[in-house]
Design a protein around this motif. Sequence first.
Motif, PDB file in Angstrom:
ATOM      1  N   SER A 147       0.899   5.809   7.166  1.00 29.73           N
ATOM      2  CA  SER A 147      -0.181   5.191   7.934  1.00 29.73           C
ATOM      3  C   SER A 147      -0.478   3.802   7.403  1.00 29.73           C
ATOM      4  O   SER A 147       0.009   3.390   6.342  1.00 29.73           O
ATOM      5  CB  SER A 147      -1.448   6.056   7.850  1.00 29.73           C
ATOM      6  OG  SER A 147      -1.944   6.075   6.519  1.00 29.73           O
ATOM      7  N   LYS A 149      -3.225   2.883   6.235  1.00 31.61           N
ATOM      8  CA  LYS A 149      -3.979   3.048   4.991  1.00 31.61           C
ATOM      9  C   LYS A 149      -3.042   3.117   3.795  1.00 31.61           C
ATOM     10  O   LYS A 149      -3.340   2.567   2.720  1.00 31.61           O
ATOM     11  CB  LYS A 149      -4.850   4.302   5.068  1.00 31.61           C
ATOM     12  CG  LYS A 149      -5.748   4.499   3.865  1.00 31.61           C
ATOM     13  CD  LYS A 149      -6.635   5.720   4.039  1.00 31.61           C
ATOM     14  CE  LYS A 149      -7.543   5.919   2.821  1.00 31.61           C
ATOM     15  NZ  LYS A 149      -8.413   7.118   2.978  1.00 31.61           N
ATOM     16  N   ASP A 150      -1.912   3.792   3.959  1.00 32.91           N
ATOM     17  CA  ASP A 150      -0.926   3.853   2.886  1.00 32.91           C
ATOM     18  C   ASP A 150      -0.352   2.465   2.586  1.00 32.91           C
ATOM     19  O   ASP A 150      -0.127   2.109   1.427  1.00 32.91           O
ATOM     20  CB  ASP A 150       0.211   4.804   3.257  1.00 32.91           C
ATOM     21  CG  ASP A 150      -0.252   6.251   3.361  1.00 32.91           C
ATOM     22  OD1 ASP A 150      -1.239   6.593   2.694  1.00 32.91           O
ATOM     23  OD2 ASP A 150       0.367   7.015   4.118  1.00 32.91           O
ATOM     24  N   GLN A 152      -1.801  -0.379   2.869  1.00 30.97           N
ATOM     25  CA  GLN A 152      -2.779  -1.225   2.198  1.00 30.97           C
ATOM     26  C   GLN A 152      -2.701  -1.111   0.681  1.00 30.97           C
ATOM     27  O   GLN A 152      -3.096  -2.032  -0.036  1.00 30.97           O
ATOM     28  CB  GLN A 152      -4.181  -0.884   2.687  1.00 30.97           C
ATOM     29  CG  GLN A 152      -4.427  -1.254   4.147  1.00 30.97           C
ATOM     30  CD  GLN A 152      -5.780  -0.781   4.651  1.00 30.97           C
ATOM     31  OE1 GLN A 152      -6.614  -0.310   3.878  1.00 30.97           O
ATOM     32  NE2 GLN A 152      -6.007  -0.901   5.950  1.00 30.97           N
TER      33      GLN A 152
END
Length: 287
Positions: A147, A149-150, A152
């Motif tokens: 994702s 988020k990963d 980032q």
Amino acid sequence: MTARSAGALASLVVLSAIAIAGCSGFYEIPIETPIQPKMDVTGFQRVLVAGFVSGGTEDVDANLETVRLLRSQLRTKSPLRVIEADVLPLAEIAVEQSNQNREHAASGSSSDGAIQPVGQLPSGASAPAPAAAPGATADPKEPKIKSDKDLQRYDKIFADVAYWKKLGEEYQSPLIVTGTVLFTPHQQAGFVTTNREVYDSFGRRSVIPVRTYMERKGFILEPRFIFIDGRTGATLYSEKFREEVLYNAQQNTPALSSYFELMDRLMPSFLSTLSAQKIRGTRVLLK
């Protein structure tokens, strides 16, 4: 102005001219709408597409494929000379840097008190054992990055001025292209409008829109292109894109084909960052 907005503007001009013309005579002439580059690259002679932090599906090596595709496009559509080099496994490099930083923090400093360049081990030190990327799962078959988020968690490597400056020195201070690429499977169900052919009692054909509930599957491509000055290691420009494609659930489309289809959509916008592009269209003039 982006390639998409320029094309929409050209179409609007054509439709307006036709509406004004009505029944009057008119003729079309070809036009080209120039799009100025988003960056000034006159200070560079070379460009290095270094590598990307990629994730999503393991059916496509988004790092390798993105580097290959961008280099191919830049060879023919950019004034900069493309540097041929090994594709950097940027996610692995970021993990290695993170391990080194933790080791340095635990020991206080290196033996001689100097700060080691990022991506380079202290003198006499051995390389750390491979470590799982942040957010990795225990199953080795699962992608490490699933994702945004990963992704980032890897952003620190793009802000590491020392690392990019050192890399730039190895290739005569080029413009460096890097970033992230997330290519993920996607499913969606809902009503879609399709066209259906119908025939009346006289055999005349017509097409009518029909709303149908349908399950579809496809992919989402989310690349972020980061342009770094190889002379200083500083980030010059960054831009993120998002493209999506959905197919009928019964249609078996290879992931790699979908990847190239989505990259083809955003390629004009990527190229317009480095060099002037032209959008071709027509203009309607009254006689």
